[in-house]
Design an enzyme around this catalytic site. Sequence first.
Site, mmCIF file in Angstrom:
data_model
loop_
_atom_site.group_PDB
_atom_site.id
_atom_site.type_symbol
_atom_site.label_atom_id
_atom_site.label_comp_id
_atom_site.label_asym_id
_atom_site.label_seq_id
_atom_site.Cartn_x
_atom_site.Cartn_y
_atom_site.Cartn_z
ATOM 1 N N HIS A 158 8.704 -4.806 9.455
ATOM 2 C CA HIS A 158 7.300 -4.527 9.154
ATOM 3 C C HIS A 158 7.197 -3.578 7.963
ATOM 4 O O HIS A 158 8.139 -2.862 7.639
ATOM 5 C CB HIS A 158 6.622 -3.823 10.335
ATOM 6 N N GLU A 175 10.004 -0.615 11.252
ATOM 7 C CA GLU A 175 8.888 -0.340 10.341
ATOM 8 C C GLU A 175 9.420 0.328 9.086
ATOM 9 O O GLU A 175 10.152 1.315 9.164
ATOM 10 C CB GLU A 175 7.892 0.617 11.005
ATOM 11 N N HIS A 226 7.219 -9.773 9.709
ATOM 12 C CA HIS A 226 6.099 -9.918 10.652
ATOM 13 C C HIS A 226 5.300 -11.184 10.330
ATOM 14 O O HIS A 226 4.811 -11.872 11.227
ATOM 15 C CB HIS A 226 5.197 -8.672 10.563
ATOM 16 N N ASP A 268 2.854 -8.408 6.310
ATOM 17 C CA ASP A 268 3.949 -7.480 6.032
ATOM 18 C C ASP A 268 5.292 -8.092 6.406
ATOM 19 O O ASP A 268 5.344 -8.961 7.282
ATOM 20 C CB ASP A 268 3.706 -6.161 6.792
#
Length: 296
Positions: free
Chosen positions: A165, A230, A270, A280
């Site tokens: 992400h 992330e 994602h 993303d």
Amino acid sequence: MSNVTVSIKIDDDLYERAKVRARGQGHTVESILVKLLTDWVGPPPVQPPVPPPEPVPEPEPTYQTYIVKPGDTLSKIAKEFYGDPTKYPIIAEYNGLEDPSRIFIGQVLRIPPLTPPIPEPPSAPVEPPTPVEPPTLEDLNISWIPSPNFNERPDPDNITTIVIHATANSTLVGVVSWFQNPTAYVSAHYVIGKDGKIVQMVKDKDRAWHAGKSEWRGVPNVNDYGLGIELVNLNDGKDPYPEAQYKSLVNLCRALVHKYNISTEDIVGHYHISPGRKTDPRGLDINKLRQDVAAG
Ligand SMILES: [Zn+2]
């Protein structure tokens, strides 16, 4: 053979008498002269016979031959010639047999000698190359800052996918504090700052909340079986992923792929698992990431 004409001077008297005698014998003076010369010179020398070329010695056959008998198998033949039935592939290869189990009675096999083992030079033993181990999670200096936003996986042993992400948030501190907020209802297993620093917020065995409505390879709810990473990035397609951040991402993926036996093809963005809903991580080449992870 060609002829030449030779002029000679002979007294008239001698010539006339020779002519008469030659004629009396059915010859001519000329033919008598040719015969005289022929007798005097003798027969042409016999050409010395050209010695036959040295026979090139046949190279010693480097193999023995064997004719397959009823009941033979290649391993039986290998045992007979080599004393070792497991050496049958040598015979199979030498004879170009694709299927060593298929030989037929009467088949002529060539049995090569066993190559003597090459003696080891008495030099210092060569160190075997040290296999490059992928980094372990312990090698990566990962900080642990727990998030309350997780629950149990339906099957904690089923971890097959890594989801990348971009946070749309500009700082690591901002992302971490958001994931620590119980009212946010979002989290990821790992967050990687622009400086490459890695923070873990949910245990791998637990179900982090990063994917939302999603599906990969026909299986819905990727949170159930995925690990979320992330990256601190604005996800505007312009904000770069600095080298330190990308390097940490590659190393983290390598460690996870190795630990959970995940295919690098199951490293996804994602947007792969929530198409149309998520974009993303924009600007990150997932194919290159897969290759870089696989190269480790
Ligand atoms: Zn996302």
